[in-house]
Design a protein around this motif. Structure first.
Motif, short mmCIF file in Angstrom:
data_model
loop_
_atom_site.label_atom_id
_atom_site.label_comp_id
_atom_site.label_asym_id
_atom_site.label_seq_id
_atom_site.Cartn_x
_atom_site.Cartn_y
_atom_site.Cartn_z
N ASP A 222 -6.82 -0.47 -6.83
CA ASP A 222 -7.49 0.27 -5.77
C ASP A 222 -7.61 -0.70 -4.60
OD1 ASP A 222 -9.32 1.44 -4.02
OD2 ASP A 222 -10.62 2.15 -5.62
N SER A 223 -7.02 -0.38 -3.48
CA SER A 223 -7.02 -1.33 -2.35
C SER A 223 -8.42 -1.53 -1.76
CB SER A 223 -6.04 -0.89 -1.26
OG SER A 223 -6.41 0.36 -0.75
N LYS A 224 -9.33 -0.62 -2.02
CA LYS A 224 -10.71 -0.79 -1.54
C LYS A 224 -11.48 -1.78 -2.40
CE LYS A 224 -11.75 3.59 -1.80
NZ LYS A 224 -10.58 4.01 -2.52
N GLN A 225 -10.96 -2.08 -3.60
CA GLN A 225 -11.58 -3.05 -4.50
C GLN A 225 -10.51 -4.05 -4.94
OE1 GLN A 225 -13.52 -1.08 -7.74
NE2 GLN A 225 -14.83 0.12 -6.42
N LYS B 13 0.84 -1.20 0.00
CA LYS B 13 0.00 0.00 0.00
C LYS B 13 0.88 1.24 0.00
CE LYS B 13 -4.06 0.54 2.20
NZ LYS B 13 -5.01 0.73 3.30
N ASP C 182 -8.16 6.99 3.84
CA ASP C 182 -9.46 6.31 3.78
C ASP C 182 -10.20 6.54 2.46
OD1 ASP C 182 -9.09 5.26 6.29
OD2 ASP C 182 -10.14 6.90 7.30
N VAL C 183 -9.83 7.57 1.71
CA VAL C 183 -10.53 7.90 0.48
C VAL C 183 -9.77 7.41 -0.75
CG1 VAL C 183 -11.41 9.81 -0.93
CG2 VAL C 183 -11.56 9.93 1.56
N CYS D 65 -6.85 5.00 -1.85
CA CYS D 65 -5.94 3.93 -1.47
C CYS D 65 -5.44 3.20 -2.72
CB CYS D 65 -6.64 2.92 -0.56
SG CYS D 65 -7.29 3.67 0.94
N GLU E 61 -2.49 0.34 -4.20
CA GLU E 61 -1.50 -0.68 -3.90
C GLU E 61 -0.79 -1.07 -5.19
OE1 GLU E 61 -3.44 -3.19 -0.27
OE2 GLU E 61 -4.19 -3.64 -2.27
N SER F 36 -1.54 6.68 1.00
CA SER F 36 -2.95 6.27 0.96
C SER F 36 -3.67 6.73 2.22
CB SER F 36 -3.06 4.74 0.85
OG SER F 36 -2.66 4.32 -0.42
#
Length: 65
Positions: free
Chosen positions: A36-39, A14, A20-21, A23, A25, A18
Motif C-alpha cells: 500500500d503506497s500510503k503505508q 505505482k 487518493d483512496v 494506492c 505499488e 491508483s
C-alpha cells in the motif's frame, strides 16, 4: 546487487489506476512485492513470478481494474 553483495532497495512502481483512496505499488525483487503506497513501511505481499502472472491474467480476464 551492488558490487559488495548488498541488495539494492526495491524500485517501486505505482499502479496507473491508483488514486487518493486506493494506492498500490509493486516492485520486482525475487518475484514481485506489493504494498500500500500510503503505508510504505507497512506489510508487503510477495508473489512468485508464476503467481503474479496468473494474477495478472485472471484480473485481465475478469476486467478488474
Amino acid at each position: 546487487m551492488t558490487k559488495f553483495g548488498q541488495v539494492d532497495a526495491p524500485k517501486w512502481r505505482k499502479s496507473s489506476w491508483s488514486n487518493d483512496v486506493a494506492c498500490v505499488e509493486a516492485a520486482v525483487v525475487n518475484g514481485v512485492l506489493v504494498r500500500d503506497s500510503k503505508q510504505a513501511s507497512g506489510p508487503r505481499l510477495r508473489f512468485s513470478g508464476t503467481e503474479w502472472r496468473h494474477f495478472i491474467l485472471a484480473a485481465g480476464a475478469e476486467g478488474v481494474r
